[in-house]
Write a protein that holds these residues in place. Structure first.
Motif, short mmCIF file in Angstrom:
data_model
loop_
_atom_site.label_atom_id
_atom_site.label_comp_id
_atom_site.label_asym_id
_atom_site.label_seq_id
_atom_site.Cartn_x
_atom_site.Cartn_y
_atom_site.Cartn_z
N UNK A 68 26.87 -12.05 15.30
CA UNK A 68 27.14 -10.60 15.37
C UNK A 68 27.13 -9.99 13.97
N UNK A 69 27.71 -10.70 13.00
CA UNK A 69 27.76 -10.20 11.62
C UNK A 69 26.36 -10.09 11.03
N UNK A 70 25.57 -11.13 11.21
CA UNK A 70 24.24 -11.11 10.59
C UNK A 70 23.34 -10.06 11.27
N UNK A 71 23.54 -9.83 12.60
CA UNK A 71 22.78 -8.79 13.32
C UNK A 71 23.08 -7.41 12.71
N UNK A 72 24.37 -7.17 12.50
CA UNK A 72 24.83 -5.88 11.98
C UNK A 72 24.34 -5.68 10.54
N UNK A 73 24.33 -6.77 9.75
CA UNK A 73 23.84 -6.69 8.36
C UNK A 73 22.34 -6.36 8.35
N UNK A 74 21.60 -6.99 9.26
CA UNK A 74 20.15 -6.75 9.33
C UNK A 74 19.87 -5.31 9.74
N UNK A 134 30.69 -2.84 8.75
CA UNK A 134 29.24 -2.56 8.62
C UNK A 134 28.78 -1.64 9.75
N UNK A 135 29.39 -1.81 10.95
CA UNK A 135 29.07 -0.91 12.07
C UNK A 135 29.40 0.52 11.69
N UNK A 136 30.58 0.71 11.08
CA UNK A 136 31.02 2.05 10.65
C UNK A 136 30.03 2.59 9.62
N UNK A 137 29.61 1.73 8.69
CA UNK A 137 28.68 2.16 7.63
C UNK A 137 27.30 2.47 8.22
N UNK A 138 26.92 1.75 9.27
CA UNK A 138 25.64 2.03 9.95
C UNK A 138 25.65 3.44 10.53
N UNK A 139 26.80 3.81 11.11
CA UNK A 139 26.93 5.17 11.66
C UNK A 139 26.89 6.18 10.52
N UNK A 140 27.46 5.82 9.38
CA UNK A 140 27.45 6.69 8.21
C UNK A 140 26.04 6.95 7.72
#
Lengths: 236, 75
Positions: free
Chosen positions: B36-42, A226-232
């Protein structure tokens, strides 16, 4: 073959799997704890302190397994230039470090009633401490460096250098005269010094610990994707 | 029976502290990772919400983005 390692395809599985793995982990852990704390017999020499083995040994096995995987994935990311290998390795590291700490702490607790000391600088214990330092360096490197190419190179180097320590840990009790006892179970042969009544809870606890490391890996891997997709999204 | 399990022949403090440490470590690691996962999802959902129509359409065309959004709505 490497197309099946594409993050987009993997995410479809990894996003759904954690809830099932968590359920399975709770079931297996409950059975394992009942076996380890209630049903398994005490040792004729060590009495009930032998029960610490059911958390200490699986934790040590899993941390060694995870670090070996880190090293293999690092070699893989060098050879195949596949960044997803590095991402998988990064996601495995936190549970590896926690299992390493558990092995050290529970070993220390077990050491007091059996050896009469919390800590000894013997080969097995010291090499396990060195492994924890490698895990620490590996995780720290990911959080320090911003440049993706650079961080993959540095962390791969740490994992490959640290892998030299893995056989040292395994054979330290054979190569040196240590306070730590030699291995009671040889996976490569059928020889074992442990009775079946103790082997069963040990096996169940090992499965439970492996499921927990899989659960953490899946959650961490999803976070990284998801971090990678956020950068995308930023680049759109 | 219960007393025997608690005392562990006088080694209860060692046995229970080893198991408690292990289970506490599991609990902490699980909740930290989940946070950490839910932070990134939000963060993803909020970035997605700020995209204009055309960019959102392009982003939505990827399966993985749709999957992340569907998981985010379950938090």
């Amino acid at each position: 073959m490497y197309k099946s390692f594409e993050p987009n395809k993997i995410f479809l599985i990894t996003s759904k799997a954690p809830k099932y793995v968590l359920f399975l982990f709770i079931v297996v852990l409950t059975i394992g704890l009942t076996e380890a704390l209630v049903l398994s017999p005490e040792d004729y020499k060590q009495s009930d302190t032998v029960r610490i083995m059911y958390v200490h040994v699986p934790a040590a096995w899993i941390t060694l397994g995870i670090f070996s995987s880190l090293a293999m994935l690092s070699v893989g990311s060098f050879i195949f230039k596949n960044k997803n290998f590095a991402l998988i390795a990064k996601s495995l590291a936190p549970s590896g470090l926690v299992f390493n700490i558990i092995a050290l702490v529970t070993g220390s607790i077990w050491g007091k009633p059996t050896w009469g000391t919390w800590w000894a600088w013997d080969a097995r214990i010291t090499s396990m401490l060195i492994l924890a330092l490698f895990y620490g360096m590996y995780i720290l490197a990911w959080s320090i460096y911003e440049d993706r190419e650079k961080v993959i190179k540095i962390t791969s180097l740490i994992a490959i250098l640290g892998a030299v320590n893995v056989p040292i840990i395994k054979f330290s009790v054979d190569w040196w005269n240590t306070l730590h006892q030699p291995a009671s179970i040889d996976i490569l042969s059928t020889n074992t010094a442990i009775d079946v009544s103790m082997l069963i809870p040990l096996g169940i606890m090992t499965v439970a610990f492996a499921l927990f490391s899989l659960l953490i890996f899946l959650m961490k891997y999803n976070t990284e994707l998801i971090k990678v997709k956020n950068k995308g999204l930023d680049r759109l | 029976m219960i007393n025997e399990i608690i005392s562990m022949n006088g080694y209860g403090a060692y046995v229970w502290s080893a198991f408690s440490f292990t289970l506490s470590s599991f609990t902490i690691l699980y909740f930290v990772t989940k946070l950490q996962l839910s932070k990134e999802q939000k963060r993803f959902a909020s970035k997605f919400g700020s995209l204009n129509f055309e960019k959102a359409r392009v982003a939505r065309s990827q399966n993985i983005n749709r999957e992340i959004l569907s998981n985010t709505s379950n938090i």
